[in-house]
Design a protein around this motif. Structure first.
Motif, PDB file in Angstrom:
ATOM      1  N   ASP A  29       0.830  -1.202   0.000  1.00  0.00           N
ATOM      2  CA  ASP A  29       0.000   0.000   0.000  1.00  0.00           C
ATOM      3  C   ASP A  29       0.867   1.257   0.000  1.00  0.00           C
ATOM      4  O   ASP A  29       0.573   2.230  -0.713  1.00  0.00           O
ATOM      5  CB  ASP A  29      -0.917  -0.008   1.220  1.00  0.00           C
ATOM      6  CG  ASP A  29      -1.870   1.177   1.241  1.00  0.00           C
ATOM      7  OD1 ASP A  29      -2.717   1.274   0.339  1.00  0.00           O
ATOM      8  OD2 ASP A  29      -1.756   2.011   2.157  1.00  0.00           O
ATOM      9  N   LYS A  30       1.955   1.245   0.773  1.00  0.00           N
ATOM     10  CA  LYS A  30       2.863   2.389   0.825  1.00  0.00           C
ATOM     11  C   LYS A  30       3.561   2.585  -0.519  1.00  0.00           C
ATOM     12  O   LYS A  30       3.779   3.721  -0.962  1.00  0.00           O
ATOM     13  CB  LYS A  30       3.900   2.186   1.927  1.00  0.00           C
ATOM     14  CG  LYS A  30       3.332   2.111   3.337  1.00  0.00           C
ATOM     15  CD  LYS A  30       2.723   3.434   3.777  1.00  0.00           C
ATOM     16  CE  LYS A  30       2.260   3.365   5.225  1.00  0.00           C
ATOM     17  NZ  LYS A  30       1.627   4.634   5.669  1.00  0.00           N
ATOM     18  N   ILE A  31       3.939   1.483  -1.161  1.00  0.00           N
ATOM     19  CA  ILE A  31       4.615   1.578  -2.460  1.00  0.00           C
ATOM     20  C   ILE A  31       3.665   2.129  -3.521  1.00  0.00           C
ATOM     21  O   ILE A  31       4.052   2.945  -4.363  1.00  0.00           O
ATOM     22  CB  ILE A  31       5.162   0.198  -2.875  1.00  0.00           C
ATOM     23  CG1 ILE A  31       6.375  -0.156  -2.004  1.00  0.00           C
ATOM     24  CG2 ILE A  31       5.548   0.177  -4.355  1.00  0.00           C
ATOM     25  CD1 ILE A  31       6.896  -1.562  -2.202  1.00  0.00           C
ATOM     26  N   ILE A  32       2.418   1.678  -3.489  1.00  0.00           N
ATOM     27  CA  ILE A  32       1.419   2.191  -4.425  1.00  0.00           C
ATOM     28  C   ILE A  32       1.272   3.707  -4.262  1.00  0.00           C
ATOM     29  O   ILE A  32       1.237   4.446  -5.249  1.00  0.00           O
ATOM     30  CB  ILE A  32       0.064   1.488  -4.208  1.00  0.00           C
ATOM     31  CG1 ILE A  32       0.154   0.029  -4.672  1.00  0.00           C
ATOM     32  CG2 ILE A  32      -1.060   2.215  -4.953  1.00  0.00           C
ATOM     33  CD1 ILE A  32      -1.044  -0.819  -4.271  1.00  0.00           C
ATOM     34  N   ALA A  33       1.211   4.163  -3.017  1.00  0.00           N
ATOM     35  CA  ALA A  33       1.105   5.598  -2.757  1.00  0.00           C
ATOM     36  C   ALA A  33       2.344   6.337  -3.249  1.00  0.00           C
ATOM     37  O   ALA A  33       2.238   7.437  -3.821  1.00  0.00           O
ATOM     38  CB  ALA A  33       0.909   5.840  -1.255  1.00  0.00           C
ATOM     39  N   PHE A  34       3.511   5.743  -3.040  1.00  0.00           N
ATOM     40  CA  PHE A  34       4.762   6.361  -3.506  1.00  0.00           C
ATOM     41  C   PHE A  34       4.752   6.511  -5.035  1.00  0.00           C
ATOM     42  O   PHE A  34       5.119   7.565  -5.566  1.00  0.00           O
ATOM     43  CB  PHE A  34       5.957   5.507  -3.074  1.00  0.00           C
ATOM     44  CG  PHE A  34       7.257   5.895  -3.714  1.00  0.00           C
ATOM     45  CD1 PHE A  34       7.988   6.974  -3.234  1.00  0.00           C
ATOM     46  CD2 PHE A  34       7.749   5.195  -4.810  1.00  0.00           C
ATOM     47  CE1 PHE A  34       9.185   7.341  -3.826  1.00  0.00           C
ATOM     48  CE2 PHE A  34       8.947   5.551  -5.410  1.00  0.00           C
ATOM     49  CZ  PHE A  34       9.663   6.631  -4.913  1.00  0.00           C
ATOM     50  N   CYS A  35       4.329   5.468  -5.734  1.00  0.00           N
ATOM     51  CA  CYS A  35       4.282   5.518  -7.201  1.00  0.00           C
ATOM     52  C   CYS A  35       3.267   6.541  -7.684  1.00  0.00           C
ATOM     53  O   CYS A  35       3.515   7.273  -8.653  1.00  0.00           O
ATOM     54  CB  CYS A  35       3.952   4.136  -7.755  1.00  0.00           C
ATOM     55  SG  CYS A  35       5.249   2.891  -7.519  1.00  0.00           S
TER      56      CYS A  35
END
Length: 274
Positions: A29-35
Motif C-alpha cells: 500500500d505504501k509503495i502504491i502511494a509512492f508511485c
C-alpha cells in the motif's frame, strides 16, 4: 530534466519501504502511494515545462513514465492477490497462483509484438508510439487516468506500463510457486520454523556468497536452488534477487553482511581465548 528520478533511486526507495514493514500488505500500500505521488509529480512537471525536444519526450514516455506506472500496476496486482488469498480454500494455493499465472501469460502473449519491440530495443515506431502529437484515437486503458490525460500520455505508454506491471507480477507469482513447500508426507526435508530478522538484502548477500563459494552440491547447485532454499528455511520472499545484487555491487561495502558474520565469529573465538 533533473526532476526525473533514476530507476535505481526509485528501486532503492521501494526496497526501503518493503524492509520497513513486516506486513507485506502495508508495504504494498505504501509503495502504491509512492508511485502515485511520483506520477503526479511527473505530470505536474510535464504540463508545466514540457520537453526540450522530441527525443526527450520519447525517452520519458517510453522509459521513465512506464517504469513508475508499471511498478504501480505490479503492486496493485500483488496487493489484490494477497487480499484474495485468505478466501482461497485450504490446499488450493498453488492452483490459485497458477490461475493468475495463466491470466498474466495470456495478456503478455496477446501483446507479444510490443513485448518483442521492447526486448529488441527497437526504435522504428518510437515517434508514433511515444509522442503526444501522434496519440490519435488509440489509447490503452489504465488506472487513475494516467492513460487518458492528453497532456500526459501517448498512444502506447500505458500499454508499456501494463506489460511491465504484468512482468513484475509474473516474477512475483513464480517466486510464490518456487517457495511452495511440499506436504510433509512427500518431503524428504523438514525445515525448522525460524524467523529471519535481518534484512532481505543481507539474506540475498548470504545467498550469493553461498552460491559463488561452491559449497553446496560440490558447486553444482544453481543460484535459484540456493535462493529457494534460503527462502524456504527463513520463510522470506527475496523477490527479484538479481536486482538486489546490483544494489549490493554498488554499495561502498558490497560484503557488509558477510563481513559481519566473519567479525562475529572472530569475536566469539577471541572471547573463548580470553
Amino acid at each position: 530534466m533533473d526532476w526525473i528520478r533514476s530507476q535505481t533511486e526509485i528501486e532503492s526507495e521501494l526496497l526501503q519501504i518493503e524492509q520497513s514493514f513486516f506486513n507485506p500488505l502495508v508495504s504494498y500500500d505504501k509503495i502504491i502511494a509512492f508511485c502515485q505521488n511520483t506520477l503526479e509529480e511527473y505530470r505536474s512537471k510535464v504540463i508545466k515545462n514540457g520537453f526540450p525536444d522530441e527525443a526527450s519526450e520519447i525517452q520519458f514516455f517510453k522509459k521513465e513514465k512506464p517504469f513508475v506506472y508499471g511498478l504501480l500496476l505490479q503492486y496493485i496486482h500483488q496487493l489484490t492477490f494477497e487480499l484474495d488469498v485468505p478466501n482461497i480454500t485450504y490446499g488450493r494455493d498453488d492452483d490459485f497462483v497458477n490461475e493468475k499465472m495463466q491470466e498474466v501469460t495470456a495478456f503478455l502473449s496477446s501483446h507479444k509484438d510490443i513485448v518483442l519491440y521492447l526486448e529488441l530495443e527497437s526504435k522504428a515506431f518510437d515517434s508514433q508510439f511515444f509522442l503526444r502529437k501522434n496519440r490519435g484515437l488509440v489509447t490503452y486503458p489504465g488506472h487513475h487516468n494516467y492513460s487518458f490525460d492528453s497532456q500526459f500520455c501517448t498512444s502506447h505508454d500505458g500499454l508499456i506500463a501494463q506489460i511491465l506491471g504484468y512482468q513484475g507480477f509474473q516474477q512475483y507469482l513464480q517466486n510464490k510457486l518456487d517457495m511452495s513447500v511440499p506436504n510433509r508426507s512427500d518431503s524428504k526435508l523438514s525445515f525448522p520454523q525460524i524467523q529471519w530478522t535481518g534484512s532481505k538484502v543481507a539474506l540475498t548477500e548470504l545467498g550469493f556468497a553461498l552460491y559463488h563459494s561452491g559449497a553446496i552440491n560440490h558447486g553444482n547447485a544453481s543460484l535459484k536452488m540456493v535462493m529457494r532454499l534460503l527462502e524456504q528455511v527463513t520463510a522470506t520472499d527475496l523477490g527479484d534477487y538479481h536486482h538486489t545484487s546490483i544494489r549490493l555491487r554498488n554499495r561502498s561495502n558490497p560484503t557488509k553482511f558477510v563481513d559481519k558474520l566473519k567479525h562475529s565469529l572472530l569475536n566469539w573465538m577471541a572471547d573463548l581465548d580470553s
